[in-house]
Design an enzyme around this catalytic site. Structure first.
Site, PDB file in Angstrom:
ATOM      1  N   ARG A 165      -6.239  51.722 -30.984  1.00 20.09           N
ATOM      2  CA  ARG A 165      -4.895  51.175 -30.691  1.00 20.09           C
ATOM      3  C   ARG A 165      -4.835  49.644 -30.665  1.00 20.09           C
ATOM      4  NH1 ARG A 165      -3.773  55.776 -31.641  1.00 20.09           N
ATOM      5  NH2 ARG A 165      -2.042  56.945 -30.772  1.00 20.09           N
ATOM      6  N   SER A 238       3.713  57.472 -27.185  1.00 15.08           N
ATOM      7  CA  SER A 238       2.858  57.228 -26.015  1.00 15.08           C
ATOM      8  C   SER A 238       3.196  55.854 -25.456  1.00 15.08           C
ATOM      9  CB  SER A 238       1.381  57.217 -26.402  1.00 15.08           C
ATOM     10  OG  SER A 238       0.995  58.439 -26.953  1.00 15.08           O
ATOM     11  N   GLU A 335       0.807  50.779 -24.237  1.00 15.34           N
ATOM     12  CA  GLU A 335       0.526  50.741 -25.660  1.00 15.34           C
ATOM     13  C   GLU A 335       1.712  50.076 -26.364  1.00 15.34           C
ATOM     14  OE1 GLU A 335       0.509  52.478 -29.666  1.00 15.34           O
ATOM     15  OE2 GLU A 335       1.171  53.951 -28.213  1.00 15.34           O
TER      16      GLU A 335
HETATM   17  N1  EPU Z   1      -2.833  67.046 -21.651  1.00 12.62           N
HETATM   18  C1  EPU Z   1      -2.485  67.566 -20.422  1.00 12.62           C
HETATM   19  N2  EPU Z   1      -1.168  67.755 -20.144  1.00 12.62           N
HETATM   20  C2  EPU Z   1      -0.201  67.477 -21.051  1.00 12.62           C
HETATM   21  C3  EPU Z   1      -0.547  66.957 -22.311  1.00 12.62           C
HETATM   22  C4  EPU Z   1      -1.877  66.739 -22.585  1.00 12.62           C
HETATM   23  O1  EPU Z   1      -3.332  67.834 -19.584  1.00 12.62           O
HETATM   24  O2  EPU Z   1       0.975  67.667 -20.720  1.00 12.62           O
HETATM   25  C5  EPU Z   1      -4.268  66.847 -21.939  1.00 12.62           C
HETATM   26  C6  EPU Z   1      -4.843  68.015 -22.705  1.00 12.62           C
HETATM   27  O3  EPU Z   1      -6.131  68.260 -22.247  1.00 12.62           O
HETATM   28  C7  EPU Z   1      -4.905  67.516 -24.122  1.00 12.62           C
HETATM   29  C8  EPU Z   1      -5.196  66.037 -23.909  1.00 12.62           C
HETATM   30  O4  EPU Z   1      -4.450  65.696 -22.738  1.00 12.62           O
HETATM   31  O5  EPU Z   1      -5.889  68.151 -24.847  1.00 12.62           O
HETATM   32  C9  EPU Z   1      -4.805  65.143 -25.055  1.00 12.62           C
HETATM   33  O6  EPU Z   1      -3.410  65.313 -25.351  1.00 12.62           O
HETATM   34  P1  EPU Z   1      -2.858  65.043 -26.822  1.00 12.62           P
HETATM   35  O7  EPU Z   1      -3.604  65.835 -27.800  1.00 12.62           O
HETATM   36  O8  EPU Z   1      -1.379  65.221 -26.780  1.00 12.62           O
HETATM   37  O9  EPU Z   1      -3.263  63.543 -27.096  1.00 12.62           O
HETATM   38  P2  EPU Z   1      -3.063  62.183 -26.263  1.00 12.62           P
HETATM   39  O10 EPU Z   1      -4.404  61.572 -26.055  1.00 12.62           O
HETATM   40  O11 EPU Z   1      -2.280  62.416 -25.045  1.00 12.62           O
HETATM   41  C10 EPU Z   1      -2.940  60.727 -28.401  1.00 12.62           C
HETATM   42  C11 EPU Z   1      -2.124  59.600 -28.965  1.00 12.62           C
HETATM   43  C12 EPU Z   1      -0.839  60.113 -29.612  1.00 12.62           C
HETATM   44  C13 EPU Z   1      -1.218  61.122 -30.683  1.00 12.62           C
HETATM   45  C14 EPU Z   1      -2.021  62.254 -30.030  1.00 12.62           C
HETATM   46  C15 EPU Z   1      -2.490  63.285 -31.010  1.00 12.62           C
HETATM   47  C16 EPU Z   1      -2.617  57.642 -27.625  1.00 12.62           C
HETATM   48  C17 EPU Z   1      -2.121  56.646 -26.628  1.00 12.62           C
HETATM   49  N3  EPU Z   1      -1.789  58.625 -27.926  1.00 12.62           N
HETATM   50  O12 EPU Z   1      -2.241  61.301 -27.310  1.00 12.62           O
HETATM   51  O13 EPU Z   1      -0.233  59.002 -30.258  1.00 12.62           O
HETATM   52  O14 EPU Z   1      -0.087  61.651 -31.317  1.00 12.62           O
HETATM   53  O15 EPU Z   1      -3.190  61.687 -29.403  1.00 12.62           O
HETATM   54  O16 EPU Z   1      -3.570  62.807 -31.716  1.00 12.62           O
HETATM   55  O17 EPU Z   1      -3.732  57.505 -28.107  1.00 12.62           O
HETATM   56  C18 EPU Z   1       1.393  57.262 -29.901  1.00 12.62           C
HETATM   57  O18 EPU Z   1       0.482  56.470 -29.951  1.00 12.62           O
HETATM   58  O19 EPU Z   1       2.584  56.902 -29.735  1.00 12.62           O
HETATM   59  C19 EPU Z   1       1.094  58.678 -29.987  1.00 12.62           C
HETATM   60  C20 EPU Z   1       2.029  59.571 -29.841  1.00 12.62           C
END
Ligand code: EPU
Length: 342
Positions: A165, A238, A335
């Site tokens: 990021r 995010s 972010e």
């Molecule tokens: N989780 C929970 N509760 C929830 C949602 C998620 O416990 O309500 C936990 C789960 O264990 C899940 C983990 O968090 O497996 C990761 O969640 P997710 O796969 O949605 O990924 P994220 O790390 O929360 C990142 C990026 C997103 C991107 C997704 C998918 C960042 C800041 N965000 O989110 O990017 O779409 O991975 O790869 O790195 C953005 O940057 O605007 C963005 C949307």
């Protein structure tokens, strides 16, 4: 090139928040970009460069300078070898339209980055990433306009200093660069990344074979469940970065929260799932404060329900950060780029 005065910036952002720009213009060519900078220099005012406004929080006080929306468009596909294709896209092109075109042409590399709002020019800035792929994996070079020298410069992938990021374009040394074009190298050879948990589950549950097109469809389907519909609420995806911690900090967190998802990074550091902490430790999912709130399906995403202002959202994000600090000891960092004075 027309320079407008006192333009409300909220409609130019996906959060639909923010005050006015003292001056506002669109630049559809490099010539117009130069003219816009000449104007800003002549007035001795700062410049802020905007794409589609999908990753910005603009202060209610607006921006006391010139906002330039980059509208330079045009995509060029060029075979470099039998397997690789070079794609030079312009900063103002729609990112998702580019992804769609590449998938249609059978080019592998960016299908996991489907459905991300915003422009091509924004992708290298925060090194857009999703579902196991980061744009830095495929960027060959980024062409920038350097207002300090009034010239165009090409930065190789290495010079862009990509990290999770982040990039040179977020650092003091590179903040002034205006991205004009980006060159991506994609492949005709089948190489899919379906190891990300959500994707793996999707293909298992739907009992389908992952293909280039199927991966794009899968990502679009997953995103539509996890992210709010931009046409009904304001959001910038995010709002916070997932914290990156060292080995010692990782051990401390693991002992405190045994179920917390932790992802090892290439450099030996570790990425902490902030969504999990917000959900399970902070209980932030679905919390609403008048016109703003935390999205019920993905707590990393903050939303604006309408009639709100930037200070409300900033107050909520500060409250979340304070709560996470108290409950986990972690400092969390937005972010989303903050513009103007809060
Ligand atoms: N989780 C929970 N509760 C929830 C949602 C998620 O416990 O309500 C936990 C789960 O264990 C899940 C983990 O968090 O497996 C990761 O969640 P997710 O796969 O949605 O990924 P994220 O790390 O929360 C990142 C990026 C997103 C991107 C997704 C998918 C960042 C800041 N965000 O989110 O990017 O779409 O991975 O790869 O790195 C953005 O940057 O605007 C963005 C949307």
């Amino acid at each position: 090139m027309t320079i407008k005065r006192n333009v409300s910036l909220a409609p130019y952002t996906t959060l639909k928040l923010g005050g006015h720009a003292k001056y506002f213009t669109c630049a559809s060519s490099e010539k117009e970009l130069r003219e816009a900078f000449d104007f800003a220099h002549s007035q001795n005012i700062p410049v802020f460069v905007l794409g589609d406004g999908s990753n910005v929080l603009i202060s209610d006080n607006g921006f006391q300078g010139l906002v330039i929306q980059v509208k330079i468009c045009g995509i060029n596909f060029e075979d470099i070898t039998r397997e690789s294709v070079s794609i030079v896209a312009s900063a103002g092109d729609s990112w998702d339209a580019l992804v769609d075109a590449c998938v249609t042409k059978g080019l592998y590399g960016i299908e996991n980055l489907s459905g991300i709002p915003g422009t091509v020019g924004a992708t290298p800035v925060q090194n857009v990433g999703a579902y196991g792929v980061e744009v830095s994996d495929v960027v060959k070079w980024v062409e920038v306009f350097n207002p300090k020298t009034n010239s165009l410069e090409k930065l190789s992938n290495k010079l862009c200093q990509f990290v999770y990021r982040g990039s040179i374009f977020k650092k003091e040394e590179g903040k002034h660069f205006v991205i004009v074009r980006v060159c991506y190298i994609l492949s005709r050879q089948k190489k899919l990344h379906t190891g990300y948990k959500d994707l793996e589950h999707y293909f298992k549950d739907n009992d389908t074979e992952p293909t280039l097109k199927a991966v794009r469809e899968a990502v679009l389907a997953i995103r539509s469940k996890k992210f709010p519909d931009l046409s009904s609420v304001g959001t910038a995806g995010s709002f916070f970065k997932n914290p990156i911690v060292d080995e010692r900090e990782m051990q401390r967190l693991r002992a405190l929260f045994p179920d917390l998802p932790l992802f090892n990074m290439q450099d030996g550091t570790c990425k902490v799932s902030l969504a999990w902490l917000l959900d399970n430790v902070g209980k932030w999912k679905g919390v609403r404060r008048t016109n703003v709130g935390v999205f019920e399906n993905q707590p990393l995403v903050l939303v604006h329900y309408g009639n709100g202002n930037s200070s409300e959202l900033k107050k909520l994000s500060d409250e979340i950060a304070k709560d996470i600090k108290e409950k986990t000891g972690l400092t969390i960092i937005p972010e989303v780029t903050h513009v103007g004075i809060f």
